[in-house]
Write an enzyme that holds these catalytic residues in place. Sequence first.
Site, PDB file in Angstrom:
ATOM      1  N   HIS A  51     -12.225  -0.413   8.809  1.00 35.50           N
ATOM      2  CA  HIS A  51     -13.547   0.034   8.388  1.00 35.50           C
ATOM      3  C   HIS A  51     -14.016  -0.757   7.167  1.00 35.50           C
ATOM      4  O   HIS A  51     -13.251  -1.510   6.553  1.00 35.50           O
ATOM      5  CB  HIS A  51     -13.510   1.531   8.082  1.00 35.50           C
ATOM      6  CG  HIS A  51     -13.389   2.384   9.305  1.00 35.50           C
ATOM      7  ND1 HIS A  51     -13.461   3.752   9.261  1.00 35.50           N
ATOM      8  CD2 HIS A  51     -13.207   2.059  10.620  1.00 35.50           C
ATOM      9  CE1 HIS A  51     -13.325   4.244  10.486  1.00 35.50           C
ATOM     10  NE2 HIS A  51     -13.166   3.223  11.325  1.00 35.50           N
ATOM     11  N   GLU A  53     -14.715   0.096   4.079  1.00 34.74           N
ATOM     12  CA  GLU A  53     -14.020   0.340   2.818  1.00 34.74           C
ATOM     13  C   GLU A  53     -12.693  -0.412   2.767  1.00 34.74           C
ATOM     14  O   GLU A  53     -12.317  -0.967   1.725  1.00 34.74           O
ATOM     15  CB  GLU A  53     -13.760   1.844   2.639  1.00 34.74           C
ATOM     16  CG  GLU A  53     -15.017   2.697   2.635  1.00 34.74           C
ATOM     17  CD  GLU A  53     -15.382   3.235   4.003  1.00 34.74           C
ATOM     18  OE1 GLU A  53     -15.810   4.400   4.084  1.00 34.74           O
ATOM     19  OE2 GLU A  53     -15.241   2.486   5.009  1.00 34.74           O
ATOM     20  N   LEU A 209     -30.021  -9.899  34.167  1.00 35.71           N
ATOM     21  CA  LEU A 209     -29.881  -8.943  33.061  1.00 35.71           C
ATOM     22  C   LEU A 209     -28.637  -9.188  32.219  1.00 35.71           C
ATOM     23  O   LEU A 209     -28.032  -8.251  31.696  1.00 35.71           O
ATOM     24  CB  LEU A 209     -29.890  -7.499  33.582  1.00 35.71           C
ATOM     25  CG  LEU A 209     -31.134  -7.058  34.355  1.00 35.71           C
ATOM     26  CD1 LEU A 209     -31.031  -5.583  34.723  1.00 35.71           C
ATOM     27  CD2 LEU A 209     -32.411  -7.325  33.571  1.00 35.71           C
ATOM     28  N   ARG A 212     -27.671 -15.040  28.170  1.00 31.36           N
ATOM     29  CA  ARG A 212     -27.513 -16.481  28.375  1.00 31.36           C
ATOM     30  C   ARG A 212     -28.002 -17.299  27.182  1.00 31.36           C
ATOM     31  O   ARG A 212     -27.545 -18.404  26.968  1.00 31.36           O
ATOM     32  CB  ARG A 212     -28.273 -16.928  29.633  1.00 31.36           C
ATOM     33  CG  ARG A 212     -27.824 -16.200  30.905  1.00 31.36           C
ATOM     34  CD  ARG A 212     -28.568 -16.702  32.136  1.00 31.36           C
ATOM     35  NE  ARG A 212     -30.008 -16.506  32.054  1.00 31.36           N
ATOM     36  CZ  ARG A 212     -30.623 -15.342  32.296  1.00 31.36           C
ATOM     37  NH1 ARG A 212     -29.912 -14.268  32.604  1.00 31.36           N
ATOM     38  NH2 ARG A 212     -31.949 -15.259  32.228  1.00 31.36           N
ATOM     39  N   LEU A 292     -41.553   2.302  35.436  1.00 28.25           N
ATOM     40  CA  LEU A 292     -40.366   2.824  34.768  1.00 28.25           C
ATOM     41  C   LEU A 292     -40.616   2.980  33.268  1.00 28.25           C
ATOM     42  O   LEU A 292     -40.291   4.013  32.673  1.00 28.25           O
ATOM     43  CB  LEU A 292     -39.168   1.911  35.013  1.00 28.25           C
ATOM     44  CG  LEU A 292     -37.846   2.348  34.381  1.00 28.25           C
ATOM     45  CD1 LEU A 292     -37.381   3.683  34.957  1.00 28.25           C
ATOM     46  CD2 LEU A 292     -36.763   1.285  34.594  1.00 28.25           C
TER      47      LEU A 292
END
Length: 349
Positions: A51, A53, A209, A212, A292
């Site tokens: 993490h 810290e 999708l 690249r 959509l």
Amino acid sequence: MNTEEKYMRRCIQLAQNGLCNAAPNPMVGAVIVCDGKIIGEGYHIRCGEAHAEVNAIRSVKEPALLKKSTIYVSLEPCSHYGKTPPCADLIIEKQIPRIVIGCRDPFSKVAGRGIQKLKDAGREVIVGVLEEECKSLIRRFITFHTLQRPYITLKWAESADKYIDLNRTNGSPVVLSSPLTAMLVHKKRAEHKAIMVGTHTAWLDNPSLNIRHWSGKSPVRIVLDKKQSLPASLHLFDGSVPTLVFTEMPHKPLPNVEYLPIDYQRDILPQIMETLYKRGIQSLLVEGGSILLQSFIDAGMWDEIFVEEAPNLLHSGVKSPEISNKIPYVTEQSFGRHFRHYTAVRNSQ
């Protein structure tokens, strides 16, 4: 800007480096200051690794200075054992006397426990420095854990006369993005864990999708196919990227492609979001067609919207989605193009 805010802004700056790799963990930055000088910095680089810290403490060349230092961290230090030991325990072990925290952790396993642990150990703890900025930094994490759905970003490019494509039954879509703004699209893909299109876009455009034109991992691909009318020859079904197909009836899976039946007699968006939440998909980029995208807008199921304004005139075609004039936005500019950026405001965040 006071001293506390100056160092917290540096924490936020550092944390943003983890945008593509920290999820499903939140992005976090940490700075260690002694006698007015930064002696250590770190951020959460990748899920499962150290993490912020820990990385900041490890970067300090003279560990003895920790005993008279302040550690600034954009998010409350964890107090539980996950893939790594609790950061609150490490701060106590290193005898850091003062901790300045941007915001509390909304995750139920932390939620104030890290702060209390530090206080119980006799440390001075300050909470709420640049709190809203720190919350914004982890807005995907907060949305996922409070609304129990992915953080949703809608994106499209539109012509100067508000069309996103010509009316067509075949052929390639109209290219409205420039080569450089297309690169930004792939950057957006790298920043999200999943990407979604509808049946018509999948069939007509045959999109891959994937990523690249940017560095990063391609997002999980999601497509709607109620009647299973999409041919297996589409790029979406090439098995190169995990793909989820929301359909009406069960279907034999294809390599790296999973068919998930849902009830199309009911509102499908809540069903899809519930499935993605259960699978731990924290962020979703919707690049589908106008229908959509409009369905997400009408349902109020979005968190950010990016609209690229192209100078082209199409005169007719597929109208771009409509956003209420009451929703404010800011205009951003990248590579000579204007982008409208809308951000949803919710009390839960």
